[in-house]
Write a protein that holds these residues in place. Structure first.
Motif, mmCIF file in Angstrom:
data_model
loop_
_atom_site.group_PDB
_atom_site.id
_atom_site.type_symbol
_atom_site.label_atom_id
_atom_site.label_comp_id
_atom_site.label_asym_id
_atom_site.label_seq_id
_atom_site.Cartn_x
_atom_site.Cartn_y
_atom_site.Cartn_z
ATOM 1 N N GLU A 272 71.506 116.092 2.631
ATOM 2 C CA GLU A 272 72.102 117.123 1.783
ATOM 3 C C GLU A 272 73.428 117.632 2.351
ATOM 4 O OE1 GLU A 272 69.650 120.293 -0.674
ATOM 5 O OE2 GLU A 272 69.946 120.954 1.384
ATOM 6 N N GLN A 273 73.538 117.565 3.677
ATOM 7 C CA GLN A 273 74.760 118.016 4.351
ATOM 8 C C GLN A 273 75.816 116.918 4.454
ATOM 9 O OE1 GLN A 273 73.409 119.568 8.158
ATOM 10 N NE2 GLN A 273 71.859 120.816 7.134
ATOM 11 N N GLY A 274 75.506 115.736 3.912
ATOM 12 C CA GLY A 274 76.470 114.640 3.918
ATOM 13 C C GLY A 274 76.567 113.895 5.231
ATOM 14 N N LEU B 181 62.440 108.386 11.907
ATOM 15 C CA LEU B 181 63.202 109.424 11.211
ATOM 16 C C LEU B 181 63.447 110.627 12.118
ATOM 17 C CD1 LEU B 181 61.504 109.433 7.682
ATOM 18 C CD2 LEU B 181 63.858 108.753 8.186
ATOM 19 N N GLY B 182 62.421 111.001 12.900
ATOM 20 C CA GLY B 182 62.590 112.100 13.852
ATOM 21 C C GLY B 182 63.657 111.789 14.881
ATOM 22 N N CYS B 183 63.689 110.543 15.315
ATOM 23 C CA CYS B 183 64.719 110.119 16.264
ATOM 24 C C CYS B 183 66.107 110.218 15.628
ATOM 25 C CB CYS B 183 64.435 108.689 16.719
ATOM 26 S SG CYS B 183 65.573 108.076 17.974
ATOM 27 N N LEU B 184 66.201 109.841 14.360
ATOM 28 C CA LEU B 184 67.482 109.942 13.661
ATOM 29 C C LEU B 184 67.934 111.398 13.547
ATOM 30 C CD1 LEU B 184 66.898 107.308 10.844
ATOM 31 C CD2 LEU B 184 68.611 107.176 12.667
ATOM 32 N N VAL B 185 66.990 112.304 13.319
ATOM 33 C CA VAL B 185 67.331 113.735 13.289
ATOM 34 C C VAL B 185 67.947 114.139 14.628
ATOM 35 C CG1 VAL B 185 66.403 116.085 13.174
ATOM 36 C CG2 VAL B 185 65.602 114.347 11.562
ATOM 37 N N GLU B 186 67.345 113.670 15.727
ATOM 38 C CA GLU B 186 67.877 113.996 17.052
ATOM 39 C C GLU B 186 69.266 113.397 17.260
ATOM 40 O OE1 GLU B 186 63.874 114.787 19.709
ATOM 41 O OE2 GLU B 186 65.001 112.942 20.080
ATOM 42 N N VAL B 187 69.435 112.135 16.898
ATOM 43 C CA VAL B 187 70.716 111.446 17.097
ATOM 44 C C VAL B 187 71.821 112.099 16.274
ATOM 45 C CG1 VAL B 187 71.954 109.279 16.670
ATOM 46 C CG2 VAL B 187 69.693 109.229 17.735
ATOM 47 N N ILE B 188 71.528 112.410 15.005
ATOM 48 C CA ILE B 188 72.550 112.927 14.102
ATOM 49 C C ILE B 188 72.855 114.402 14.353
ATOM 50 C CG2 ILE B 188 73.060 113.394 11.669
ATOM 51 C CD1 ILE B 188 71.358 110.838 11.053
ATOM 52 N N SER B 189 71.808 115.188 14.643
ATOM 53 C CA SER B 189 72.018 116.630 14.834
ATOM 54 C C SER B 189 72.455 116.986 16.249
ATOM 55 C CB SER B 189 70.728 117.392 14.506
ATOM 56 O OG SER B 189 69.731 117.166 15.500
ATOM 57 N N GLY B 190 72.145 116.109 17.214
ATOM 58 C CA GLY B 190 72.449 116.415 18.608
ATOM 59 C C GLY B 190 71.453 117.368 19.239
ATOM 60 N N LYS B 191 70.366 117.647 18.533
ATOM 61 C CA LYS B 191 69.313 118.531 19.042
ATOM 62 C C LYS B 191 68.011 117.758 19.195
ATOM 63 C CE LYS B 191 71.082 122.671 16.662
ATOM 64 N NZ LYS B 191 70.738 123.747 15.696
#
Length: 415
Positions: free
Chosen positions: A105-107, A218-228
């Motif tokens: 949603e945030q692009g 998917l959780g790993c992608l959240v970490e990679v993309i968000s930096g958190k």
């Protein structure tokens, strides 16, 4: 005066979205019929078919039934309470799916974008062609296309499960040290997902539904993309905005007494405590500090916290005046993406199909899932219902209570 009236009305609307754990009567629900839930669950406890449970029913943003039955600790006769913190295992998947949709949603990524754009090990993959069970060796053929974010959300990437998946993929993953995400691991999530990317898929991407480690990726992608870390991301973007105060990857010591014991069954189908060595899964894992945050199975939380999350989804992404996710994103998540027999599967949820709704009381479009230790939920947008049935017992040879509770709830609906 108009400004004051507008403030009062909008303030009331925002406040009205806040769930209260206090059970109240609803004009469209028959309280006496709902009470049959208690009768059923008490019967299961008395017959030693279940140790303890919590059931929560929400209608139109109001809690109409919230009760626990049996024991959190059978040996010590410790009663189960509504404040129990459950190991929700695969119910974690819905949280992770919402997180990845927030980033879409945030692009920051696209639904049909290849996973390899973010983790290079997934850029060029293969598929198992022949497998030798004698030594776990295998031959491969090239994947016909790259796996995408949509593939992961709908479990059609070809990624299987370690420990609970197909025999051949369990063997392949075990040799490579890929964890199931069930329990406690002090590895680094990205390292294990990179290793997963180097291994072959069970089948061609998009070919069929295979329940697997898709949501851990998917959780790993959240970490990679968000930096958190996933733990920090959930806290900042989902738990705190929703007021979910009993949701954790690592349960604080001061709340550890709220965690029920976990049970299983022996060969005679008698309930016994889950031994910490059984299936190499120590049920105390939520109490151990760890660094591996499984987006597919790692969370523990109270029934009410999870109900809050589900109510947000039913509200179209809004809760307490806060927009957690866009309405259209939730509509997309709960739309059929792939058929699974009588039911469909969306982007993170099982979806009741028209065919299934003709065979059972649950409405078409209801979305649902559950957790390995015996937690389950469903959300019916047509009837504005949120239902959770929580236990800590698997396998359970008397798990038909879920269908009985569904019949009771829908039988309680008035015109």
């Amino acid at each position: 005066m108009k400004k004051i009236l507008f403030f009062l009305l909008t303030g009331f609307a925002a406040t009205a979205q806040i769930l209260s754990p206090i059970q109240k009567s609803h004009p469209q629900m028959d309280d006496k019929r709902l009470a049959y839930i208690d009768t059923v669950m008490e019967e299961y406890v008395q017959k030693n078919w279940m140790v303890g449970s919590t059931t929560l029913v929400i209608k139109d943003n109001s809690v109409v039934y919230f009760k626990s039955n049996g024991y959190a600790d059978l040996a010590n006769k410790k009663p189960m309470t509504n404040e129990a913190i459950y190991r929700i295992m695969s119910q974690t998947k819905a949280i992770t799916s919402v997180a990845i949709m927030q980033l879409i949603e945030q692009g920051k990524l696209r639904l049909d974008q290849p996973v390899g754009d973010f983790i290079p090990e997934f850029a060029t993959q293969t598929v198992v062609k022949e497998f030798n069970p004698a030594d776990s060796s295998y031959t491969t053929e090239p994947a016909q296309r790259k796996i995408t974010i949509r593939d992961l959300l709908s479990h059609r990437s070809g990624i299987d499960y370690a420990s609970i998946g197909s025999a051949k993929m369990q063997a392949i993953y075990a040799k490579a040290g890929i964890p199931s995400g069930l329990g406690n691991f002090n590895a680094v999530l990205l390292d294990k997902m990179k290793s997963l990317g180097r291994l072959p898929l069970a089948h061609q991407p998009g070919e069929k539904f295979t329940y697997g480690l898709n949501t851990d990726l998917l959780g790993c992608l959240v970490e990679v993309i968000s930096g958190k870390t996933l733990e920090d991301y959930f806290k900042a973007n989902i738990f705190e905005p929703l007021g979910m105060k009993d949701s954790y990857f690592t349960v604080p010591l001061e709340k550890s007494s709220r965690m029920p014991k976990v049970y299983t069954e022996n060969a005679d189908k008698q309930i016994i405590p889950w031994d910490p060595t059984f299936r190499n899964l120590d049920p105390n894992y939520p109490l151990y500090p760890h660094t591996y945050f499984s987006g597919g199975a790692g969370l523990s939380m109270s029934t009410f916290d999870y109900a809050t999350f589900l109510q947000m989804l039913l509200n179209g992404g809004v809760y307490n005046g806060k927009q957690i996710l866009g309405r259209r994103m939730i509509e997309l998540m709960t739309s059929p993406q792939i058929n699974r027999g009588n039911d469909d599967f969306g982007l993170g949820f099982n979806i009741t199909s028209k065919k299934s709704a003709q065979l059972n009381v649950v409405s078409e479009g209801t979305f649902a899932w559950g957790g390995y230790y015996g937690t389950n939920y469903f959300v019916d947008p047509k009837e504005k219902l949120v239902v959770l049935i929580m236990t800590q017992h698997t396998p359970n040879s008397h798990a038909d209570y879920g269908n009985k509770i569904e019949n009771i709830i829908y039988g309680s609906l008035k015109k």
